[in-house]
Structure formats: C-alpha cells, structure tokens
Design a protein around this motif. Structure first.
Motif, short mmCIF file in Angstrom:
data_model
loop_
_atom_site.label_atom_id
_atom_site.label_comp_id
_atom_site.label_asym_id
_atom_site.label_seq_id
_atom_site.Cartn_x
_atom_site.Cartn_y
_atom_site.Cartn_z
N TYR A 62 -154.64 72.56 -28.48
CA TYR A 62 -154.20 72.52 -29.87
C TYR A 62 -154.56 73.84 -30.54
CZ TYR A 62 -153.96 67.55 -28.85
OH TYR A 62 -153.67 66.33 -28.27
N GLY A 63 -153.72 74.25 -31.51
CA GLY A 63 -153.99 75.50 -32.21
C GLY A 63 -153.10 75.62 -33.44
N THR A 64 -153.06 76.83 -33.97
CA THR A 64 -152.25 77.10 -35.15
C THR A 64 -151.10 78.04 -34.79
OG1 THR A 64 -153.64 78.98 -35.78
CG2 THR A 64 -154.22 76.82 -36.68
N VAL A 65 -150.08 78.05 -35.65
CA VAL A 65 -148.94 78.94 -35.47
C VAL A 65 -148.44 79.33 -36.86
CG1 VAL A 65 -147.34 76.97 -35.31
CG2 VAL A 65 -146.65 79.20 -34.41
N THR A 66 -148.14 80.62 -37.04
CA THR A 66 -147.58 81.04 -38.32
C THR A 66 -146.17 80.49 -38.45
OG1 THR A 66 -146.81 83.12 -37.33
CG2 THR A 66 -148.97 83.13 -38.40
N LEU A 67 -145.80 80.09 -39.66
CA LEU A 67 -144.55 79.38 -39.85
C LEU A 67 -143.33 80.19 -39.42
CD1 LEU A 67 -145.19 77.55 -43.25
CD2 LEU A 67 -145.56 76.74 -40.92
N SER A 103 -143.10 73.30 -38.43
CA SER A 103 -142.90 74.22 -39.54
C SER A 103 -142.82 73.51 -40.89
CB SER A 103 -141.61 75.04 -39.33
OG SER A 103 -140.47 74.20 -39.30
N GLU A 104 -142.59 72.19 -40.87
CA GLU A 104 -142.47 71.45 -42.12
C GLU A 104 -142.79 69.98 -41.87
OE1 GLU A 104 -138.84 70.04 -45.05
OE2 GLU A 104 -138.73 72.04 -44.13
N GLY A 105 -143.54 69.34 -42.78
CA GLY A 105 -143.85 67.92 -42.63
C GLY A 105 -144.90 67.67 -41.57
N THR A 106 -144.86 66.50 -40.95
CA THR A 106 -145.82 66.13 -39.91
C THR A 106 -145.09 65.53 -38.71
OG1 THR A 106 -146.18 63.94 -40.85
CG2 THR A 106 -147.69 65.70 -41.54
N VAL A 107 -145.74 65.67 -37.55
CA VAL A 107 -145.20 65.13 -36.30
C VAL A 107 -146.33 64.40 -35.58
CG1 VAL A 107 -144.24 65.70 -34.03
CG2 VAL A 107 -143.44 66.92 -36.06
N ARG A 135 -151.83 64.07 -34.92
CA ARG A 135 -150.81 64.24 -35.96
C ARG A 135 -150.81 65.71 -36.34
NH1 ARG A 135 -149.80 60.13 -40.82
NH2 ARG A 135 -148.66 59.21 -39.06
N LEU A 136 -149.69 66.36 -36.10
CA LEU A 136 -149.59 67.79 -36.34
C LEU A 136 -148.92 68.04 -37.69
CD1 LEU A 136 -148.28 68.92 -32.81
CD2 LEU A 136 -150.65 68.78 -33.59
N ALA A 137 -149.60 68.81 -38.54
CA ALA A 137 -149.03 69.20 -39.83
C ALA A 137 -148.37 70.57 -39.69
CB ALA A 137 -150.13 69.24 -40.88
N ALA A 138 -147.71 71.01 -40.73
CA ALA A 138 -147.05 72.32 -40.71
C ALA A 138 -148.07 73.41 -40.36
CB ALA A 138 -146.41 72.61 -42.06
#
Length: 355
Positions: free
Chosen positions: A268-273, A236-240, A251-254
């Motif tokens: 892998y995919g997207t997610v709403t914050l 939800s914030e930053g990178t992992v 590397r996963l971004a927000a």
C-alpha cells in the motif's frame, strides 16, 4: 580415465539431480560418469528420490511438448479448425534452448550440442517449456472479452460508455469481460489496465475483478490493472473497497494505491492524483514498478512479444517516464539502464537476463 567434474552451476543435490536427469535422458554415461553417478546416489539417502522427481519432471515436459507438436498433424485436426498458436515444435524449442545455454555443451554435458558461453541449470529448460505450455493453456481457457483495446498508443484516448453511464478508458492490449446483473455491475480485467469513472448507483456497486482481488466502488474514479500477474489499484476520486475472496483488505481513498506482486503479497502507498492513469496522456509514469509488470505493458505495442525474466535474476523495479508511441526506445532504455540482454525463443518469447 579422465576425472569427472560437475559443471559450476551444480551447487546443490537438487541441481545435480537436474543434471543427471538431462544427462541420462540424452546419452549413455562414460565410465567416469558412471562412478560419479553411483557415488552421488550413495552420498545421501534422499538423492535417488530427487533423481526420480527430476526425471519425471523433465520427461513429462518433453512428452507434453511432443503432444502439442502432434496438433500440427492434419490427420488429428483439420487446419481450418486449428488455431495457429497451437503449433509447437519441441525440437525447435530444444535447439533454441541449446543456443540460449539452457542445455549446455562441452565436456561432461550433453556431448554433440554446441557449447554455450553462459552456464545455466537444466531447470531453466524445464522452466521455459513449462512457461510455453502454461501460457498456451491460460489463453485457451480464458473467458471471451467484451471490450478489447487495440495494440496501438492512440487507443488510450478512446472512451467507452457503458450501459449504466460509467465511462472506461483502456491501455493498449487490454481485454475486459462485462457481466451486469441486478445486484452488481461486474467487470473482469482479463489482462491490461483500465481507468473508470463510475456512475453512481448505491443499489448496484461496480466491481472490478483482478485475479483473486476485487475492487468495489459506488461512485468514484480509479484505475485498475493486471499486467504480468501484478495487480494494481489507484484512486483519483471517492473511495474504493479492496477485498480478496476470503477477506476485506482495505478502503482506498483518493490519492491512495494498492498493488499485489506476483507472489501474492499486498503493498500500500500513495499516488499523486495527476499520475493516476497517466497513460491516458500518452506516457507511463512509474515509480518502483516491477520490471515484469512494465514489460507486460509494453508487449501489446511490440507485436505482442512475450517477455520472460530469467528465474535466476533478482527482482528489478523500474522508475521513469516512457512514451507509449516509442515502445522500442523504452524497451532499449530499460535493458541499458539495468544491464540486461534478451534472447529469442520460439513462439514470440524473449528471455530477459543479466549481461
């Protein structure tokens, strides 16, 4: 002499080997069965080896179950030092599997047992006993948890502040082990799900271990979970940074997510914050989540029932929004929506199968 016919679920030589393994273990064969058995062995040079493997598997499972049952003998271990969950009644398992249809009754199939409406391969019995033994061993050798979330929906609002200033929320039933050192801040999710606001410390990254995957962050906010063998990370914030024991993966971004299924495949995919760790507001909001993963999440809210999907079922994914305070309603809705039913076996397990 009555003509012998295999049950309908014997579709391959491996199935037939399983059938004969159980049949030979139970009673003496009839004359027609003796003829069928000899013909099957002679029909393929690999069949005798298949039978040996099937009989070894079946008999080793019964021996293991019997040995665990022996733990209830007071001469072997005193009640005060014996955990209650180690008791294992193999005959009760056999009776319940009989009722489930895992061990069939009827003509040519384990006479003396009650017949079942649905036919299932003897391998289902082996699978179920293996599962019970495996879960016992898994729980017996896990490391101790430093943080444990109670199995009630209100726990999701509790915030734990760690020694470095990081904050963590936990799903019901979550168990986490901590190991802070000079180089890393390590958290291991033994089972469950967490949301972490990571205190920034570039000299000592925070790592969350999930099965064989590790999610590493310096200063960020993300969720990480391991339910029913399924691993999931959402940022939800930053990178992992996500890596396995042998390679860097992503590397996963927000707004990015990654999940690993029970077979070890990465997705892998997207997610709403606003949906990252939405359970903190009392609801699970899921999109194409494997049913095994969702049922594992429900388990702590339902007296730690263990849900096992019939191995003959196809994979099922679930989408929807479920209220944590109404787990029984969520469970019933899932069964109804996908045409499923459940049946109990000893030890607090339910086998999920198609109606």
């Amino acid at each position: 002499m009555t003509e012998f016919r295999y049950p309908d679920d014997c579709q391959s030589n491996d199935d037939i080997a399983d059938y004969w393994a159980v049949r030979l273990d139970d009673v003496q064969l009839t004359a027609s069965e003796e003829i069928a058995f000899e013909r099957w062995q002679a029909s393929d040079p690999q069949n005798p080896a298949r039978l040996i493997r099937a009989r070894q598997t079946w008999q080793s499972m019964e021996v293991a179950a019997s040995e665990l049952s022996g733990m209830d003998d007071p001469d072997r271990k005193s009640p005060a030092s014996r955990p209650d969950h180690l008791g294992f009644d193999s005959e009760a398992v056999r009776r319940d599997l009989e009722r489930l249809g895992a061990l069939e009754g009827g003509n040519g199939r384990l006479p003396g047992m009650r017949s079942a409406k649905r036919r299932a391969r003897p391998m289902l019995a082996i699978f179920t006993i293996l599962l019970l033994l495996g879960l016992w061993g898994y729980s017996a050798f896990q490391p101790d948890a430093d943080l444990i979330a109670a199995g009630n929906p209100g726990i999701v609002s509790e915030v734990h502040e760690l020694s470095d200033g990081s904050r963590i929320w936990m799903e019901p039933g979550t168990r986490v082990a901590l190991a802070y050192g000079d180089q890393y801040r390590d958290l291991t999710v033994l089972e469950g799900g967490v949301f972490v606001e990571v205190a920034k410390d570039s000299t000592r990254p925070l790592r969350i271990h999930l099965n064989k995957l590790t999610a590493t962050a310096v200063g960020t906010a993300f969720s990480a979970s391991k339910w029913g063998g399924h691993v999931r990370v959402e940022v939800s914030e930053g990178t992992v940074d996500l890596e396995s024991r042998t390679a860097k993966l992503a590397r996963l971004a927000a707004g990015r997510a990654s999940w690993q299924d029970a077979d070890g495949d990465m997705h892998y995919g997207t997610v709403t914050l606003d949906r990252v760790a939405a359970w903190r507001d009392g609801r699970w909001v899921v999109n194409d989540m494997p049913i095994d993963e969702l049922l594992a999440r429900l388990s702590p809210l339902m007296d730690d029932l263990r849900f096992v999907r019939d191995p003959r079922m196809d994979d099922i994914t679930v989408s929807g929004s479920f209220d944590l305070s109404k787990p029984d309603g969520a469970y019933g809705a899932i069964l109804a929506a996908y045409g499923l039913t459940d049946r109990a076996v000893p030890g607090g397990f339910r086998i999920i199968s198609k109606k």
